[in-house]
Design an enzyme around this catalytic site. Structure first.
Site, mmCIF file in Angstrom:
data_model
loop_
_atom_site.group_PDB
_atom_site.id
_atom_site.type_symbol
_atom_site.label_atom_id
_atom_site.label_comp_id
_atom_site.label_asym_id
_atom_site.label_seq_id
_atom_site.Cartn_x
_atom_site.Cartn_y
_atom_site.Cartn_z
ATOM 1 N N CYS A 5 45.612 21.811 58.562
ATOM 2 C CA CYS A 5 46.689 22.330 57.720
ATOM 3 C C CYS A 5 46.171 22.680 56.319
ATOM 4 C CB CYS A 5 47.802 21.290 57.631
ATOM 5 S SG CYS A 5 49.084 21.718 56.458
ATOM 6 N N CYS A 8 47.740 20.527 53.582
ATOM 7 C CA CYS A 8 47.184 19.164 53.524
ATOM 8 C C CYS A 8 45.817 19.193 52.838
ATOM 9 C CB CYS A 8 47.078 18.578 54.931
ATOM 10 S SG CYS A 8 48.662 18.003 55.597
ATOM 11 N N GLY A 94 59.410 34.196 58.881
ATOM 12 C CA GLY A 94 58.307 34.415 57.948
ATOM 13 C C GLY A 94 57.497 33.173 57.636
ATOM 14 N N HIS A 101 57.629 23.900 53.120
ATOM 15 C CA HIS A 101 57.456 24.177 51.691
ATOM 16 C C HIS A 101 58.643 24.921 51.133
ATOM 17 C CE1 HIS A 101 55.506 27.241 54.223
ATOM 18 N NE2 HIS A 101 55.942 28.127 53.351
ATOM 19 N N HIS A 103 59.524 27.776 48.486
ATOM 20 C CA HIS A 103 59.076 28.791 47.541
ATOM 21 C C HIS A 103 60.057 28.739 46.377
ATOM 22 C CE1 HIS A 103 56.501 31.237 50.389
ATOM 23 N NE2 HIS A 103 57.277 30.651 51.281
HETATM 24 P P1 5GP Z 1 55.209 31.036 54.344
HETATM 25 O O1 5GP Z 1 54.947 32.460 54.660
HETATM 26 O O2 5GP Z 1 54.625 30.087 55.363
HETATM 27 O O3 5GP Z 1 56.670 30.734 54.039
HETATM 28 O O4 5GP Z 1 54.500 30.763 52.967
HETATM 29 C C1 5GP Z 1 53.168 30.388 52.845
HETATM 30 C C2 5GP Z 1 52.748 30.754 51.460
HETATM 31 O O5 5GP Z 1 51.549 30.084 51.182
HETATM 32 C C3 5GP Z 1 52.485 32.251 51.263
HETATM 33 O O6 5GP Z 1 53.320 32.761 50.239
HETATM 34 C C4 5GP Z 1 51.005 32.322 50.918
HETATM 35 O O7 5GP Z 1 50.712 33.286 49.934
HETATM 36 C C5 5GP Z 1 50.719 30.912 50.432
HETATM 37 N N1 5GP Z 1 49.371 30.457 50.690
HETATM 38 C C6 5GP Z 1 48.703 30.527 51.881
HETATM 39 N N2 5GP Z 1 47.470 29.979 51.766
HETATM 40 C C7 5GP Z 1 47.358 29.559 50.468
HETATM 41 C C8 5GP Z 1 46.307 28.920 49.735
HETATM 42 O O8 5GP Z 1 45.232 28.615 50.240
HETATM 43 N N3 5GP Z 1 46.557 28.646 48.422
HETATM 44 C C9 5GP Z 1 47.755 28.956 47.832
HETATM 45 N N4 5GP Z 1 47.878 28.651 46.540
HETATM 46 N N5 5GP Z 1 48.753 29.562 48.491
HETATM 47 C C10 5GP Z 1 48.573 29.860 49.797
HETATM 48 ZN ZN ZN Z 2 50.067 19.700 56.183
#
Ligand code: 5GP
Ligand code: ZN
Length: 115
Positions: A5, A8, A94, A101, A103
């Site tokens: 992950c 993590c 998405g 998490h 946003h």
């Molecule tokens: P999801 O699309 O799962 O709701 O959001 C995941 C978010 O994590 C995305 O907005 C993506 O830009 C961010 N993200 C993915 N990998 C990393 C990372 O390694 N570092 C940071 N700071 N953000 C990440």
């Molecule tokens: Zn995790």
């Protein structure tokens, strides 16, 4: 902690991130690919895959996530007038990273519906 992950790994420091805030159960860092002038990710330090895996005993984590979001919403100038908390569940919503998490985005006019 889940071995594969990315979030993590951010929590344990093996992947670097721009950390903004930390509490007992919550870490806040800047999204690597921001969609707004302010785009923060608020994550529980406990690996919870998604909203669907939440348990009753996670109540303190959820309240802490909202408490932190509320504090940041009031203390970061760009978020003071308006901001949005988004929690996607499942790939069609998405969700890419399978570590739940929030946003927290703001600093521009936010449109509705959000796509
Ligand atoms: P999801 O699309 O799962 O709701 O959001 C995941 C978010 O994590 C995305 O907005 C993506 O830009 C961010 N993200 C993915 N990998 C990393 C990372 O390694 N570092 C940071 N700071 N953000 C990440
Ligand atoms: Zn995790």
């Amino acid at each position: 902690m889940s071995d594969n992950c990315v979030f993590c790994k951010i929590i344990n420091g093996s992947i670097p991130s721009e950390k903004v805030h930390e509490t007992t159960n919550v870490l806040v860092f800047k999204d690597i690919n921001p969609v707004a002038p302010v785009h923060l990710l608020l994550i529980p330090k406990k690996h919870i895959k998604s909203v669907n895996e939440l348990q009753h005993s996670d109540g303190n984590i959820i309240s802490e996530l909202f408490e932190v979001a509320s504090e940041l919403g009031k203390s970061i100038p760009e978020l003071q007038n308006n901001h949005r908390i988004i929690v996607s569940t499942g790939p069609d919503a998405g969700q890419v990273v399978e570590h739940m998490h929030f946003h927290l985005i703001g600093g521009r006019k936010l449109v509705w519906p959000p796509g």
